[in-house]
Design an enzyme around this catalytic site. Structure first.
Site, PDB file in Angstrom:
ATOM      1  N   HIS A 126      19.268 -33.970 -61.125  1.00 57.17           N
ATOM      2  CA  HIS A 126      19.801 -35.308 -60.872  1.00 57.17           C
ATOM      3  C   HIS A 126      19.734 -36.158 -62.145  1.00 57.17           C
ATOM      4  O   HIS A 126      20.702 -36.831 -62.512  1.00 57.17           O
ATOM      5  CB  HIS A 126      18.994 -35.960 -59.746  1.00 57.17           C
ATOM      6  CG  HIS A 126      19.432 -37.346 -59.406  1.00 57.17           C
ATOM      7  ND1 HIS A 126      20.355 -37.624 -58.428  1.00 57.17           N
ATOM      8  CD2 HIS A 126      19.057 -38.549 -59.923  1.00 57.17           C
ATOM      9  CE1 HIS A 126      20.543 -38.930 -58.353  1.00 57.17           C
ATOM     10  NE2 HIS A 126      19.766 -39.520 -59.245  1.00 57.17           N
ATOM     11  N   GLU A 127      18.585 -36.112 -62.841  1.00 49.63           N
ATOM     12  CA  GLU A 127      18.447 -36.912 -64.064  1.00 49.63           C
ATOM     13  C   GLU A 127      19.358 -36.381 -65.175  1.00 49.63           C
ATOM     14  O   GLU A 127      19.914 -37.156 -65.960  1.00 49.63           O
ATOM     15  CB  GLU A 127      16.985 -36.908 -64.526  1.00 49.63           C
ATOM     16  CG  GLU A 127      16.003 -37.514 -63.537  1.00 49.63           C
ATOM     17  CD  GLU A 127      16.335 -38.950 -63.169  1.00 49.63           C
ATOM     18  OE1 GLU A 127      16.952 -39.647 -63.992  1.00 49.63           O
ATOM     19  OE2 GLU A 127      15.984 -39.367 -62.048  1.00 49.63           O
ATOM     20  N   HIS A 130      22.707 -37.874 -64.783  1.00 48.23           N
ATOM     21  CA  HIS A 130      22.800 -39.238 -65.308  1.00 48.23           C
ATOM     22  C   HIS A 130      23.069 -39.216 -66.807  1.00 48.23           C
ATOM     23  O   HIS A 130      23.797 -40.065 -67.338  1.00 48.23           O
ATOM     24  CB  HIS A 130      21.512 -40.008 -65.033  1.00 48.23           C
ATOM     25  CG  HIS A 130      21.390 -40.541 -63.638  1.00 48.23           C
ATOM     26  ND1 HIS A 130      22.386 -41.260 -63.028  1.00 48.23           N
ATOM     27  CD2 HIS A 130      20.373 -40.464 -62.736  1.00 48.23           C
ATOM     28  CE1 HIS A 130      21.999 -41.602 -61.807  1.00 48.23           C
ATOM     29  NE2 HIS A 130      20.781 -41.126 -61.601  1.00 48.23           N
ATOM     30  N   GLU A 192      24.854 -43.014 -58.161  1.00 46.02           N
ATOM     31  CA  GLU A 192      23.887 -42.123 -57.528  1.00 46.02           C
ATOM     32  C   GLU A 192      24.588 -40.956 -56.852  1.00 46.02           C
ATOM     33  O   GLU A 192      24.123 -39.820 -56.907  1.00 46.02           O
ATOM     34  CB  GLU A 192      23.045 -42.902 -56.511  1.00 46.02           C
ATOM     35  CG  GLU A 192      21.995 -43.791 -57.144  1.00 46.02           C
ATOM     36  CD  GLU A 192      20.938 -42.973 -57.870  1.00 46.02           C
ATOM     37  OE1 GLU A 192      19.955 -42.573 -57.237  1.00 46.02           O
ATOM     38  OE2 GLU A 192      21.108 -42.740 -59.075  1.00 46.02           O
ATOM     39  N   ASP A 196      24.111 -37.069 -57.753  1.00 45.91           N
ATOM     40  CA  ASP A 196      23.784 -36.096 -56.705  1.00 45.91           C
ATOM     41  C   ASP A 196      24.776 -34.939 -56.720  1.00 45.91           C
ATOM     42  O   ASP A 196      24.381 -33.760 -56.707  1.00 45.91           O
ATOM     43  CB  ASP A 196      23.815 -36.761 -55.326  1.00 45.91           C
ATOM     44  CG  ASP A 196      22.655 -37.710 -55.103  1.00 45.91           C
ATOM     45  OD1 ASP A 196      21.714 -37.698 -55.915  1.00 45.91           O
ATOM     46  OD2 ASP A 196      22.706 -38.481 -54.124  1.00 45.91           O
TER      47      ASP A 196
END
Length: 487
Positions: A126-127, A130, A192, A196
């Site tokens: 997930h990070e 980003h 987000e 995801d």
């Protein structure tokens, strides 16, 4: 408070008035305000500041595992050519964050809260998403008439929270926002959701269970269901989780092929190592293993006993640790954590020659393993063979982010060899990695005044001083007030 500010701002969270704005749609950001080169340099500075303000895990075995896990995900991400760096923060709260330059941090508390390697990988994936989607640079670029000085003011406000108090940091961010930005940076559902979606794809491509993200988020959402405000886990404050979001993650995961990589047991063992090495002390660690029963499952039970070995070793009970480890090693003699523990026990028993022999033998099976090399260097130093320590670890100085504990060993080895110039140089690099550039420069100035000193050494020191001066000016530009450490 600094950790919260860094996570909030560098993960695109500034909840100043609980307001949200929409960030731009994801597209090509080439030529944007925050170029890849500038972001990378900010990333280097960011990591120095993180080390100066946060306690990081400086254990080669843990860092090697987390970095290996992260790199495996990075190679399967939407930007596999991008460089990533992973580190562990000693913090019991549940959080993870992505900073500039591909630097991704995970709190020790989050590692201890995950139940499987797939769950830990889901957070890292997930990070990583980003980062690959450039959410932080895009947030800066989106602000109307955002200038480099404005970015500098905001980044400086983050660090101000550490040195001027949490309220001062929040006030500084508020001033920057109110005076120059008008809008507030915050994650939106779109960001987000995108992290995801892409994170789940990365998870599946890397051979992990794509359902793990929804499972972990679901457990976190359930844990904070009846909490409010400051009682919410940090992860929920920086990564808001809704039932819709969990359901969307489950639906995406169902579309992914389910292919699993066999579990080596490394995750379970490293989780116990994190538990012991980041705990409050040996007494509390031993109490944990005395009060909690051995878990079910053969691998979980082995990992639990491994953690007890480390707790005993930290408590100075090396003989009991050795006896317990012998039983574990019998079933898996070539398992790296057990081999490293044998060397650690030998050092704990003040048997550097034994530790050296064990480490050298282990390196035949695990060539260039950083944990074994560091232990071997320490054993040779204790045996009075400082030259061997330098030969073993000297190449680490040329790595982008040499581990501070290695630099410390090299400084000690230089002292033992009587090379004061090199000792000052190694200590300077140690302070550089820990974000203390002024102290590092003073170390180099002292080295330059020593006599005799070779011309080549002096030229190297002067060049490094110029580089650090340039770095210091850059840090002052982008991070403002700094913490000054006096020798």
């Amino acid at each position: 408070m600094l950790r919260r500010l860094i996570c909030l701002v560098l993960c695109l969270h500034v909840p100043l008035a609980q307001a949200e704005i929409a960030l731009p749609e994801i597209g090509d950001a080439a030529g944007g305000l925050l170029s890849a080169q500038l972001e990378q340099r900010i990333g280097v500075t960011f990591m120095r500041q993180v080390r100066a303000a946060m306690p990081l895990v400086d254990d080669a075995l843990i860092n090697g595992y987390v970095d290996g896990l992260g790199q495996r995900l990075g190679r399967n991400s939407s930007d596999s050519a991008r460089g990533f760096s992973f580190f562990v923060v000693v913090d019991p709260t549940l959080n993870a964050f992505a900073g500039p330059g591909g630097n991704i941090g995970v709190h020790s508390g989050l590692i201890l809260t995950t139940e499987t390697e797939d769950e830990l990988a889901s957070v890292l994936g997930h990070e990583i998403a980003h980062v690959t989607q450039r959410h932080l640079p895009r947030a800066f670029e989106h602000q109307q008439r955002m200038t480099v000085p404005t970015i500098a003011a905001m980044l400086g406000a983050i660090i101000l929270g550490a040195y001027g108090g949490g309220d001062a940091g929040v006030a500084a961010i508020t001033a920057v926002q109110a005076g120059a930005v008008q809008n507030r940076i915050d994650f939106t559902r779109h960001n987000e959701s995108e992290a995801d979606r892409i994170g789940i794809q990365t998870l599946a491509r890397a051979g992990f269970d794509a359902r793990a993200m929804a499972d972990f988020f679901g457990r976190m959402q359930q844990s904070g269901r009846y909490s409010a405000g400051q009682q919410l886990p940090e992860f929920l404050r920086t990564h808001p989780v809704t039932l819709d979001r969990i359901a969307e993650s489950r639906d995406r995961a169902r579309q992914m092929p389910l292919r699993r990589v066999p579990d080596s047991g490394m995750y379970l063992h490293m989780r116990e190592r994190v538990r012991v090495l980041t705990g409050t002390g040996p007494t509390e660690s031993l109490r944990y293993y005395k009060q909690n029963p051995t878990p079910d499952g053969p691998m979980a039970a082995k990992a639990w006993r491994y953690g007890k070995v480390l707790a005993l070793l930290r408590a100075g009970q090396s003989q009991a640790a050795s006896q317990l480890l012998t039983g574990l090693s019998a079933g898996a003699p070539d398992f790296l954590p057990y081999r490293v523990a044998r060397v650690e026990i030998a050092l704990g028993e003040s048997k550097p020659a034994t530790a050296s022999a064990l480490a050298r033998n282990d390196l035949k099976l695990f060539p260039a393993d950083q944990a074994l090399l560091a232990l071997l260097g320490q054993a040779e130093l204790r045996s009075g063979n400082a030259e061997a320590t330098r030969a073993l670890l000297g190449d680490f100085i040329y790595r982008p982010q040499p581990p501070p504990h290695i630099l410390e060993l090299l400084a000690q080895a230089a002292d033992k060899r009587g090379d004061q110039v090199e000792a000052y140089q190694m200590r300077a690099e140690y302070h550089v990695q820990n974000g203390r550039l002024e102290v590092a420069m003073e170390q180099l100035r002292r080295a330059s005044k020593l006599q005799p000193i070779a011309y080549a050494q002096l030229a190297t020191i002067e060049a490094r001083l110029r580089q650090l001066q340039d770095d210091l000016e850059f840090e002052r530009q982008f991070f403002g007030r700094r913490s000054l450490t006096i020798l």
